[in-house]
Design a protein around this motif. Structure first.
Motif, short mmCIF file in Angstrom:
data_model
loop_
_atom_site.label_atom_id
_atom_site.label_comp_id
_atom_site.label_asym_id
_atom_site.label_seq_id
_atom_site.Cartn_x
_atom_site.Cartn_y
_atom_site.Cartn_z
N TYR A 255 0.83 -1.21 0.00
CA TYR A 255 0.00 0.00 0.00
C TYR A 255 0.87 1.26 0.00
N ARG A 256 1.81 1.31 0.92
CA ARG A 256 2.66 2.51 1.05
C ARG A 256 3.53 2.72 -0.18
N ALA A 257 4.16 1.64 -0.65
CA ALA A 257 5.07 1.76 -1.78
C ALA A 257 4.33 2.21 -3.05
N SER A 258 3.15 1.68 -3.28
CA SER A 258 2.38 2.04 -4.48
C SER A 258 2.02 3.52 -4.46
N LYS A 259 1.58 3.99 -3.30
CA LYS A 259 1.22 5.41 -3.21
C LYS A 259 2.43 6.31 -3.43
N GLU A 260 3.56 5.92 -2.87
CA GLU A 260 4.77 6.71 -3.02
C GLU A 260 5.23 6.75 -4.47
N LEU A 261 5.11 5.64 -5.20
CA LEU A 261 5.52 5.59 -6.60
C LEU A 261 4.71 6.58 -7.43
N VAL A 262 3.42 6.62 -7.20
CA VAL A 262 2.56 7.53 -7.95
C VAL A 262 2.85 8.98 -7.56
N GLN A 263 3.00 9.23 -6.26
CA GLN A 263 3.27 10.59 -5.79
C GLN A 263 4.61 11.11 -6.30
N GLN A 264 5.57 10.20 -6.51
CA GLN A 264 6.88 10.58 -7.03
C GLN A 264 6.87 10.77 -8.54
N GLY A 265 5.76 10.46 -9.18
CA GLY A 265 5.65 10.63 -10.63
C GLY A 265 6.31 9.54 -11.44
N ARG A 266 6.60 8.38 -10.82
CA ARG A 266 7.23 7.30 -11.58
C ARG A 266 6.23 6.70 -12.56
N GLN A 267 6.71 6.44 -13.76
CA GLN A 267 5.87 5.85 -14.79
C GLN A 267 6.01 4.33 -14.75
N PHE A 268 4.91 3.63 -14.70
CA PHE A 268 4.95 2.17 -14.72
C PHE A 268 3.62 1.65 -15.25
N THR A 269 3.69 0.49 -15.90
CA THR A 269 2.49 -0.15 -16.42
C THR A 269 2.15 -1.43 -15.67
N ALA A 270 3.09 -1.94 -14.86
CA ALA A 270 2.85 -3.19 -14.13
C ALA A 270 3.61 -3.18 -12.81
N ILE A 271 2.99 -3.79 -11.82
CA ILE A 271 3.63 -4.01 -10.52
C ILE A 271 3.65 -5.51 -10.27
N PHE A 272 4.84 -6.04 -10.04
CA PHE A 272 5.01 -7.43 -9.64
C PHE A 272 5.24 -7.41 -8.13
N ALA A 273 4.26 -7.91 -7.37
CA ALA A 273 4.35 -7.92 -5.91
C ALA A 273 5.05 -9.19 -5.44
N GLY A 274 5.92 -9.04 -4.46
CA GLY A 274 6.70 -10.16 -3.96
C GLY A 274 5.88 -11.27 -3.35
N ASP A 275 4.67 -10.96 -2.89
CA ASP A 275 3.73 -11.99 -2.47
C ASP A 275 2.33 -11.42 -2.55
N ASP A 276 1.33 -12.25 -2.30
CA ASP A 276 -0.06 -11.81 -2.46
C ASP A 276 -0.48 -10.81 -1.40
N ASP A 277 0.14 -10.86 -0.21
CA ASP A 277 -0.16 -9.86 0.80
C ASP A 277 0.24 -8.47 0.31
N ILE A 278 1.43 -8.37 -0.27
CA ILE A 278 1.88 -7.10 -0.85
C ILE A 278 0.92 -6.68 -1.95
N ALA A 279 0.51 -7.63 -2.79
CA ALA A 279 -0.41 -7.33 -3.88
C ALA A 279 -1.73 -6.77 -3.37
N ALA A 280 -2.22 -7.30 -2.25
CA ALA A 280 -3.47 -6.79 -1.68
C ALA A 280 -3.33 -5.32 -1.30
#
Length: 340
Positions: free
Chosen positions: A226-251
């Motif tokens: 949750y925290r990392a995804s929000k920070e990526l968007v707030q930092q303006g990083r461009q991405f089309t896919a996120i590979f989460a290290g496990d399903d808990d991270i993905a949630a």
């Protein structure tokens, strides 16, 4: 309180025949076994497990140390252990080590002190030398799951994390993704390192390197995703896919993207790892790497039972493969020609 003599009289058999049925040791005809089981149920007889342990020099208790029994992943692993040992007349005692060397040491010593017949270990840290000495002195068989941090293990059950991560990353690349974020677990954990190597191998197949994707390290926890995804968007990083290290991270990723008004997979594709019970119930259902976690625990327990029957067996080894569970959370990026 009913005694073994009461059971024998009601079933019309000898005390030794009842003992063989209770101990699951030796031949008893089906007719006599059925009569004994019926008498046990009718009388409410409960065998004296302490006396049995004293006679056999076994407690009939199997110990298990996992990272955190409070998580679905390790609860499923423990379920697999119990499923294997129950038919053998064994009980289970479980403790968490929390990926901390001292906590893991404490958990192991507690199980040794309680005279467990054998122990299944899932450790994230090398076993302390003093604990190795204690286990050796107790002559308790050990089976490890995952990376073998116990030098006296007589068996090991491993998951092919490398191939699972390679398949997952290759799938993202085949869909046309190049702007990829990998939310990794801690680099001190063996599974993380194995998966990183698998990701590197998939990238190499497409002429890419790890430096060509963005990697963020954190804990295998929903809050990190949750925290990392929000920070990526707030930092303006461009991405089309996120590979989460496990399903808990993905949630956690799902929650953050939803709050940010981004759709899955329309705006961002999401890949997981584990195929936790809730993965297919997320919206949309999560594409992830499937592993049979309960099978890991079951294999380890079966291996341990074999070592109890034959202390000279081993070292034993069992490998488990993964597979890709393709669902609706991964799609081609909108501008596939720009990233191909």
């Amino acid at each position: 309180m009913a005694t073994i003599t009461d059971v024998a009289q009601l079933a019309g058999v000898s005390r030794s025949t009842v003992s063989r049925v209770v101990a699951r040791n030796g031949y008893v005809s089906d007719a006599k076994r059925k009569a004994i089981e019926q008498a046990i149920a009718e009388l409410g007889y409960r065998p004296n497990t302490l006396a049995q342990a004293l006679r056999s020099n076994r407690s009939n208790v199997i110990g298990a140390v996992v990272v955190d029994i409070g998580t679905p992943y390790f609860a499923s692993m423990v379920f697999g252990v119990q499923r294997a040992i129950r038919p053998a007349g064994k009980s289970l005692m479980v403790s968490s080590g929390y990926a901390d060397q001292d906590q893991e040491a404490r958990a192991i010593m507690e199980l040794v002190d309680r005279s467990c017949d054998g122990i299944v270990l899932y450790l994230e840290r090398p076993m302390r030398p003093d604990v190795v000495d204690i286990v050796q002195a107790a002559q308790i068989p050990i089976v490890s799951i995952g990376h073998d941090h116990c030098p006296v293990s007589r068996g090991r059950v491993v998951l092919n994390n490398y191939e699972g991560a390679r398949q997952a990353m290759r799938y993202l690349l085949e869909q046309g993704h190049r702007q990829i974020v990998y939310l990794s677990g801690q680099l001190t954990i063996g599974d993380t390192l194995d998966r990183m190597q698998g990701i590197a191998a998939a990238l190499e197949e497409f002429g890419l390197e790890l430096d060509d994707i963005h990697i963020v390290n954190g804990a295998f926890h929903e809050s990190f995703g949750y925290r990392a995804s929000k920070e990526l968007v707030q930092q303006g990083r461009q991405f089309t896919a996120i590979f989460a290290g496990d399903d808990d991270i993905a949630a956690g990723v799902y929650q953050a993207l939803r709050e940010l008004g981004l759709s899955i997979p329309g705006d961002v594709s999401v890949m997981g790892f584990d195929d936790a019970f809730y993965a297919k119930h997320l919206t949309p259902p999560l594409t992830t790497v499937r592993q049979e976690v309960d099978a890991l625990g079951q294999s380890a327990a079966q291996m341990l039972l074999r070592l109890l029957e034959d202390p000279l067996a081993g070292p034993l080894h069992s490998g488990h493969e993964t597979s890709l569970a393709v669902r609706a959370s991964v799609a081609q990026p909108h501008s596939i020609e720009e990233v191909a």
